[in-house]
Design an enzyme around this catalytic site. Structure first.
Site, mmCIF file in Angstrom:
data_model
loop_
_atom_site.group_PDB
_atom_site.id
_atom_site.type_symbol
_atom_site.label_atom_id
_atom_site.label_comp_id
_atom_site.label_asym_id
_atom_site.label_seq_id
_atom_site.Cartn_x
_atom_site.Cartn_y
_atom_site.Cartn_z
ATOM 1 N N LEU A 157 -3.962 -67.453 -10.720
ATOM 2 C CA LEU A 157 -4.671 -68.072 -11.829
ATOM 3 C C LEU A 157 -3.924 -69.351 -12.189
ATOM 4 C CD1 LEU A 157 -5.380 -65.026 -14.215
ATOM 5 C CD2 LEU A 157 -6.909 -66.036 -12.510
ATOM 6 N N ASP A 158 -4.669 -70.382 -12.572
ATOM 7 C CA ASP A 158 -4.022 -71.598 -13.043
ATOM 8 C C ASP A 158 -3.094 -71.264 -14.202
ATOM 9 O OD1 ASP A 158 -5.493 -73.105 -11.227
ATOM 10 O OD2 ASP A 158 -7.114 -73.462 -12.660
ATOM 11 N N LYS A 159 -2.069 -72.067 -14.372
ATOM 12 C CA LYS A 159 -1.075 -71.820 -15.414
ATOM 13 C C LYS A 159 -1.720 -71.610 -16.775
ATOM 14 C CE LYS A 159 3.048 -73.868 -17.552
ATOM 15 N NZ LYS A 159 4.004 -75.005 -17.512
ATOM 16 N N ARG A 263 -13.756 -74.229 -12.671
ATOM 17 C CA ARG A 263 -13.649 -75.461 -13.443
ATOM 18 C C ARG A 263 -14.437 -76.591 -12.792
ATOM 19 N NH1 ARG A 263 -7.287 -76.022 -13.936
ATOM 20 N NH2 ARG A 263 -7.829 -77.847 -15.206
#
Length: 339
Positions: A157-159, A263
């Protein structure tokens, strides 16, 4: 250096390569015409072809002043410059970071990752990552998480994206989970709070996603190249005028799992995640901005709410679901109040 001009191709970039150690490779005329990554790899004995491909995709290769990001293009005779960035530390240290553990057994661990925590060490996020926390929590029972290529972490997962993640604790579990993700045999549902609402309100979006030819820090929908990316989405709630909502709650089910997929796809539908620093072009309506400020939103409004998979060892179906974290709950309430 060849006298022929280098033409821009899909996936090529005019940006300056990243800083690091520069390696120069001179290709003779007899090697021209073959696939670029394969030709260069024969001259780079300390760099694997897979690593070379990743470096090229990141804009680390240049020729005649042009940054090349398409590893499959044809090689030309002349001087190539490859910039190899400093390596990520190979031995992350255990750190006593609290974890929200949803499930754990001898083979794997499932956690609810908070926003602000990177999955693994990388430049700019060398410490306080999920890997650091797992090393402390699991100790010697966590298999192989000490490497550079995030072994044990089978997805990311993105930060600043919160939600459910699974990590392997044994080699067998790591191999089994990797196969499940590679085969898309995983249930993954994300909740996004968006600027406006996607048009149409629900559907399937299938594109190719790869690194943006204009900004190597971003991914983009590409006409050619990249990798297939499929998202199934549904607008669950919209706020504001019915004909043109100002914000929405959108559920996204992933069929594939490309970098920044949700996104990029939501932005391509005209409804980027609220608070997205990369893909949220254009400001939201004033009332939405007020709701974001009131909620204290400081990241993209995206949460991995559901993760389901067959246990790689026991084969039992497992499904984990988490509620929206507090910042997104506050944002939802503020949107409902103001719109």
């Amino acid at each position: 250096m060849t006298d022929e001009p280098v033409e821009l191709e899909d996936g090529d970039d005019l940006e300056t390569p990243p800083a690091g150690e520069a390696i120069l490779v001179e290709l003779p005329p007899e090697e021209a015409g073959a696939r670029l990554d394969k030709t260069l790899a024969a001259h780079l004995h300390d760099i694997s072809r897979a690593r070379l491909q990743a470096l090229i995709a990141d804009g680390a290769l240049s020729f005649a002043g042009l940054v090349l990001t398409d590893a499959s293009r044809k090689a030309q005779a002349g001087l190539y410059r490859l910039v190899v960035p400093p390596p990520t530390p190979a031995e992350p240290e255990p750190e006593a970071i609290p974890l929200s553990v949803l499930y754990e057994d001898a083979h794997l661990i499932v956690v609810d990752k908070p926003a602000g925590m990177a999955a693994h060490p990388a430049p700019g996020s060398e410490t306080a990552t999920l890997v650091n926390a797992l090393l402390h929590h699991c100790g010697d029972s966590l298999s192989g998480v000490g490497g550079v290529a995030r072994p044990g972490i089978v997805h990311r997962l993105d930060k600043d994206t919160s939600g459910v993640m699974v990590a392997a604790k044994t080699d067998a579990a790591h191999a089994g989970l990797s196969a499940l993700f590679a085969g898309h045999d995983i249930e993954r549902l994300y909740i996004a709070l968006t600027r406006g609402a996607p048009h149409p309100r629900s559907g399937d979006i299938a594109t190719r996603i790869g690194r943006s030819p204009h900004d190597r820090k971003k991914m983009a929908v590409l006409r050619s190249g990249g990798r297939e990316a499929i998202t199934h989405y549904k607008t669950e709630q919209a706020w504001g005028p019915a004909e043109k909502p100002l914000a929405a709650r959108v559920a996204c089910r992933l069929e594939t799992g490309r970098t920044h997929q949700i996104r990029v796809h939501l932005a391509s539908l005209g409804a980027p995640c609220l608070g997205d620093p990369l893909y949220g072009s254009g400001p939201p309506a004033a009332a939405v901005r007020e709701a974001m400020a009131e909620a204290g939103l400081s990241r993209q409004a995206l949460h991995a709410a559901v993760l389901g998979f067959h246990h790689p060892i026991t084969k039992k179906w497992m499904r984990f679901e988490t509620k929206l974290p507090e910042d997104l709950q506050r944002l939802t309430a503020a949107l409902a109040e103001k719109l």
